[in-house]
Design an enzyme around this catalytic site. Structure first.
Site, short mmCIF file in Angstrom:
data_model
loop_
_atom_site.label_atom_id
_atom_site.label_comp_id
_atom_site.label_asym_id
_atom_site.label_seq_id
_atom_site.Cartn_x
_atom_site.Cartn_y
_atom_site.Cartn_z
N GLU A 76 7.06 2.68 0.93
CA GLU A 76 5.85 3.04 1.67
C GLU A 76 5.16 1.82 2.28
OE1 GLU A 76 3.54 6.23 -0.54
OE2 GLU A 76 4.98 5.64 -2.07
N SER A 84 4.56 9.98 -1.80
CA SER A 84 4.69 10.33 -0.38
C SER A 84 5.91 11.20 -0.09
CB SER A 84 4.73 9.07 0.49
OG SER A 84 3.46 8.49 0.56
N TYR A 92 3.41 11.27 7.95
CA TYR A 92 3.00 10.06 8.64
C TYR A 92 3.35 10.01 10.12
CZ TYR A 92 2.15 8.62 3.87
OH TYR A 92 1.69 8.55 2.58
N ARG A 121 -6.16 11.75 -5.08
CA ARG A 121 -5.88 12.97 -4.30
C ARG A 121 -4.94 13.85 -5.11
NH1 ARG A 121 -2.60 11.41 -0.45
NH2 ARG A 121 -0.91 12.72 -1.23
N ASP A 124 -2.49 17.08 -5.20
CA ASP A 124 -1.65 17.90 -4.31
C ASP A 124 -1.21 19.16 -5.04
OD1 ASP A 124 -1.89 15.91 -2.40
OD2 ASP A 124 0.00 14.94 -2.95
N GLU A 177 0.97 16.80 -8.30
CA GLU A 177 0.79 15.41 -8.72
C GLU A 177 -0.60 14.93 -8.38
OE1 GLU A 177 3.29 12.55 -6.72
OE2 GLU A 177 3.11 13.58 -4.80
N ASN A 181 -2.34 11.48 -6.91
CA ASN A 181 -2.06 10.21 -6.25
C ASN A 181 -3.25 9.28 -6.47
OD1 ASN A 181 -1.72 8.15 -4.27
ND2 ASN A 181 -0.46 9.52 -3.04
N GLY A 184 -3.43 7.42 0.77
CA GLY A 184 -3.38 6.70 2.03
C GLY A 184 -4.74 6.62 2.70
#
Length: 307
Positions: A17, A143, A213, A252, A254, A270, A272, A276
């Site tokens: 990443e 990601s 992305y 974050r 998900d 998960e 994070n 990002g």
């Protein structure tokens, strides 16, 4: 607001990443400078400790994604150096990057997550570890790096072919999980409050690395057009997971939601700990919808780190 500080922005590194981290770090550095802070940009190499020693910052803004910036390695180094830093600490980072450890930490407290088990990659060439459809993913990548959905109609073969491209060719072990049909939801947490729920609708049908992305490949629906009970469940679970894992700053969560099953179809995938901060990223987007500008979000993360 905190007085002006000397802040080192740690970005780049050598994970899968890297480019996303460079984009996050660049935006963060510009925001910090607009707020009056003095910024030293550090593209992390093996000499990172020497660079930090030379810079002597008041605070390190960790804008790294993936290993070693998100898995506890950098956090441990910064702890040893006596440097304050943003986002989660060593123990939290070690647990949250590992999908199995995350389940072990959260499921006993009632957080709904898909079942699953670790499989040796070589074994998937012999037989399916679970009934199809199922998901194979690396245990500790973010990601959506290396995620494969194995279906009866897919082109991986049955059993999966040895010469077929996929995570089994890159990793010795994988996490196999039942595939949760339905919709992709995500919730950012800043400090102790959830910012909202976004639904992600990838035009390719799967929210993979490219969909995350590449501009235009995914529609972000905020607030998500979902029942109030699902919105409330996402907000509650995200804050509770943040608390149980002892996350700091922002995180974050998900989710996948099987909309044919109501709240019983909602599963946390998960958490994070280094979300990002690029122009396409979800945390800045949710913050913006709540009336917080990008520099204000960056400043809030700085102030969380100084508590």
């Amino acid at each position: 607001m905190t007085e002006n500080l000397h802040i080192a922005v740690l970005m780049g590194g050598w994970s899968a990443e890297r480019e996303v981290s460079l984009s996050s770090g660049s935006g963060i550095a510009e925001a910090l400078e607009s707020l009056g802070h003095r910024v030293t940009r550090i593209d992390m190499g093996r000499d990172v400790a020497a660079k930090l020693t030379e810079a002597r910052p008041d605070l390190v803004f960790n804008a790294l994604h993936g290993s070693p910036g998100e898995d506890g390695s950098v956090q441990g180094m910064l702890d040893l150096m006596g440097l304050r830093y943003t986002h989660s600490g060593l123990a939290t980072s070690v647990i949250a990057i590992d999908k199995v450890l995350t389940k072990q930490a959260l499921v006993p407290h009632g957080i709904p997550m898909p079942g699953g088990r670790i499989v040796k990659s070589a074994d998937v060439y012999e037989a399916d570890p679970l009934a199809r459809p199922y998901v194979l993913k690396p245990v500790n990548e973010g990601s959506s790096v290396g995620v494969a959905i194995v279906t009866d109609e897919g082109n991986y073969g049955n059993p999966i072919g040895r010469d077929v491209k996929g995570p089994w060719a890159e990793f010795d072990e994988l996490l196999a999980e039942p595939y949760v049909r339905g919709r992709e939801l995500t919730t950012a947490v800043l400090g102790d409050r959830a910012l909202g729920v976004t639904e992600l609708r990838p035009k390719s049908g799967w929210y993979d690395y490219d969909a995350k992305y590449t501009e235009g490949m995914t529609d972000h629906i905020f607030p998500a057009d979902i029942p109030d009970e699902i919105t409330q469940a996402c907000l509650t679970i995200a804050v509770e997971a943040h608390r149980l894992l002892r996350c700091k700053g922002c995180s974050r969560a998900d989710f996948r939601w099987d909309d044919e099953r109501g709240v019983d179809g909602l599963f946390l995938l998960e958490v994070n700990t280094q979300p990002g901060m690029t122009p396409l990223s979800l945390v800045p987007e949710q913050a913006r919808h709540t009336g917080m500008s990008y520099p204000e979000l960056v400043q809030a993360i700085v102030e969380e780190a100084l508590k």
